[in-house]
Structure formats: C-alpha cells, structure tokens
Write an enzyme that holds these catalytic residues in place. Structure first.
Site, PDB file in Angstrom:
ATOM      1  N   ARG A 185      36.354  58.835  87.823  1.00 15.97           N
ATOM      2  CA  ARG A 185      37.181  58.643  89.016  1.00 15.97           C
ATOM      3  C   ARG A 185      38.464  59.449  88.864  1.00 15.97           C
ATOM      4  NH1 ARG A 185      41.103  55.155  91.168  1.00 15.97           N
ATOM      5  NH2 ARG A 185      41.508  54.446  89.053  1.00 15.97           N
TER       6      ARG A 185
ATOM      7  N   TYR B 107      42.652  53.323  74.808  1.00 10.64           N
ATOM      8  CA  TYR B 107      42.487  54.403  75.800  1.00 10.64           C
ATOM      9  C   TYR B 107      43.810  55.142  75.964  1.00 10.64           C
ATOM     10  CZ  TYR B 107      41.412  56.469  80.426  1.00 10.64           C
ATOM     11  OH  TYR B 107      41.212  57.323  81.481  1.00 10.64           O
TER      12      TYR B 107
ATOM     13  N   HIS C 157      28.244  46.851  75.526  1.00  4.00           N
ATOM     14  CA  HIS C 157      29.307  46.120  76.216  1.00  4.00           C
ATOM     15  C   HIS C 157      29.332  44.654  75.757  1.00  4.00           C
ATOM     16  CE1 HIS C 157      30.710  49.205  78.822  1.00  4.00           C
ATOM     17  NE2 HIS C 157      29.686  49.236  79.644  1.00  4.00           N
TER      18      HIS C 157
ATOM     19  N   THR D 131      32.485  55.876  78.486  1.00  5.11           N
ATOM     20  CA  THR D 131      31.834  57.178  78.642  1.00  5.11           C
ATOM     21  C   THR D 131      32.568  58.241  77.823  1.00  5.11           C
ATOM     22  OG1 THR D 131      31.424  56.444  80.899  1.00  5.11           O
ATOM     23  CG2 THR D 131      30.923  58.741  80.403  1.00  5.11           C
ATOM     24  N   TRP D 132      33.860  58.171  77.832  1.00  4.53           N
ATOM     25  CA  TRP D 132      34.690  59.114  77.075  1.00  4.53           C
ATOM     26  C   TRP D 132      34.442  58.946  75.576  1.00  4.53           C
ATOM     27  CZ3 TRP D 132      40.781  58.758  76.907  1.00  4.53           C
ATOM     28  CH2 TRP D 132      41.288  59.963  76.407  1.00  4.53           C
TER      29      TRP D 132
END
Ligand code: A3P
Length: 300
Positions: free
Chosen positions: A266, A201, A113, A55-56
């Site tokens: 989250r 990440y 994905h 998403t980022w």
C-alpha cells in the site's frame, strides 16, 4: 469485516477454510499443526501479526539466504525473478494445508502469523530460530483496515473505520489481539534471545543496514564487517524496498496471486495512521499500547 471469528486459546480465528485453499488460516489447520508439524533445527520461522511487515521480512530473509544467486543476476536494476514470488511461494506460511500433507517442508524459511503460545511445540523444543517483526499498532490497524476493505467483494458495503476500530481495539481481528501477539514473542525474545530475534518495522525503516545485518547474522548468513560488504547489504535493501517489491510483483503477471499486488503493498510508511485516526482513537490505542507493553521495553 471480522465475521465468523472465534476465540481459540485467547486469539481470534476463522473457522472452516477462509481466504484461499493454500492460505487457510483456520482453527482446524492450527489444531492439526499442533500435533502434526515437526520442526527441524535448521528451520527459521518468520513470525508476525498480520500487517506488521511480514512480506518485507520474508523478502529480506529470502534475499539474504539466496544472495549468492541474486548476485549473479545479470541486470542489477531489475529484481531477480526469485524475489517476485518470495512473498508467498518461496517463504510459505505454516498455517496452510500443504504443511499438513508435508510436515517436513523442504524450505528452511517458514512464515507464520501464529501467536507464540500456539506455535507447534516442536518449534520450541527443536530450538530453531524465530524472527519476529513488530509494528506500531496504530499503523497495523490502518493497514489492516485498508487490507480488509480492498479484499471485500463488490457486493459488500465499504468497511467503516469506526466499526473496524471498535473490533480491533477490543482485540478482535484474525490472529489478534495484535497486542497479545506482540507480548508473547517479546517475552520469549527477552527470555531466550538466542532463539527469538525481535525486530521493529520502524527500526528497519530508519536504519535498514543495521537491521539487515542483525537479521542475516541471526539466521546464520552473516555479512562480514568489512566496508566493501556494505554494498552487498545495500543491494539487498534496495531489492526488497517497497518500490522494487511492489513493482516486481506487479510485473510477475504469470504468477497467480493469493492476494493482489495493490492490496499487499500500500504505502509502506511509518505513521500513516495519523491521516485516518481521530484524536480519540489515537488516545485509546496509545493507552492500550502503554498498558499492554508495560515493562517490555517497546516504544514507538
Ligand atoms: P501499509 O498498509 O501501511 O502500507 P504485511 O506484509 O504484514 O501484510 O504488512 C503489510 C504492510 O507492509 C503494508 O503497510 C505494506 O505496504 C508494507 N510493506 C510491504 N512491503 C514493504 C517494504 N518492502 N518496505 C516497507 N513496507 C512494506
């Protein structure tokens, strides 16, 4: 948790239509895409194993490509409305039925994905670019466990960490194994760095300016090296920060969500898995990671 998963070409998938009619990550759709999806050279694929920062990455790429529009945003403190929907609508997933009906998708940014080995062949042959985001498998696992638990219906019992761990560590998770997924893209990025950009990440959290510049250059929207451009880069980082994105998506009530906001966002931290995993679990996951990523220059 991982009911009805079937192994297809070495990776685990749902059969039939799972999740949502627009986001049906299923063997049937994947098989159809293999034959029918026609990539365009201008396409940029944003690839990831679930819970690695998809998403980022989608928001960042979207903001980079559309930065002229974002610049005109009147209030720099609020997220441009375009970004509030970027996670699903503006950067759609390739594994959706809409791609079967419309293989020539209008948007150049496409998320997936799918593991590298299952990408439709036209993606490789058309030489379009692929950006992959990789994350420490321990954090991927904990993020995934929370995600599945939050998505469960009220009638099902909570998902036990031990049960989730047993399956994940054996590679049984949708689009998994997580490790094999990473290895496929990592090898491709080492063999063809011009076609596949491999991001971490953890690096993006540590040095977002550098990583965003790298990403922008790779997808064909480079920032100039001049000092004053730094501000523009910083603005994009800020727009796509966890705090902003999670809030922006919450605010955009009118957009029906495939996945509720609090499930998608989250904590957004590095190393949170240490708060959940036992020492034994850490040892097991670290051992698998060391073995699987041996010689691939991946460390966390
Ligand atoms: P956590 O569950 O550890 O918080 P994906 O988008 O691939 O499903 O990955 C989800 C993970 O990315 C979640 O991790 C989520 O909180 C985190 N995330 C989402 N947006 C982020 C952002 N802007 N910056 C950092 N992490 C983000």
């Amino acid at each position: 948790i991982n009911h009805n998963l079937y192994k297809y070409e070495g990776f685990w998938y749902h059969q039939g239509f799972w999740f949502h009619s627009n986001a049906s990550f299923s063997i049937e759709v994947i098989m159809a895409l293999q034959d029918e999806f026609q990539a365009q050279p201008s396409n940029v694929f944003l690839a990831s194993h679930p819970k690695s920062g998809t998403t980022w990455l989608k928001a960042l790429a979207f903001a980079i490509v559309n930065r002229a529009m974002l610049k005109n945003s009147t209030d720099s403190n609020t997220v441009h409305p375009l970004l509030t929907t970027s996670s699903h609508e503006c950067v759609p997933f390739m594994e959706t039925q809409s791609f079967l009906n419309n293989p020539y998708h209008a948007n150049d940014l496409i998320a997936t994905h799918l593991p590298y080995s299952l990408l439709p062949k036209s993606i490789i042959s058309s030489n379009c670019r692929i950006v992959y985001i990789c994350r420490n498998p321990k954090d991927v696992f904990i993020s995934f466990w929370h995600f599945m638990d939050k998505l469960r219906d009220n009638l099902s019992p909570p998902i036990k960490l031990e049960d989730a761990f047993e399956l994940f560590s054996r590679g049984v998770s949708p689009n998994g194994s997580c490790w094999d997924h990473v290895v496929g893209y990592r090898k491709a990025s080492l063999e063809r760095p011009d076609q596949v950009l491999f991001l971490f990440y953890e690096e993006m959290k540590k040095d977002p300016k550098n990583e965003v510049r790298k990403l922008a250059k790779f997808i064909g929207y480079p920032f100039s090296e001049e000092e004053d451009v730094d501000e523009e880069v910083e603005k994009i980082i800020e727009l796509c920060s966890f705090e902003k994105l999670s809030k922006a998506n919450k605010d955009a009530e009118e957009t029906p969500k495939v996945i509720p906001n609090d499930v998608l966002f989250r904590k957004g931290e590095v190393g949170d898995s240490i708060n959940y995993l036992t020492m034994e679990m850490v040892e097991i996951l670290d051992k698998i990671t060391l073995e699987k990523y041996d010689g691939l220059d991946i460390s966390f």
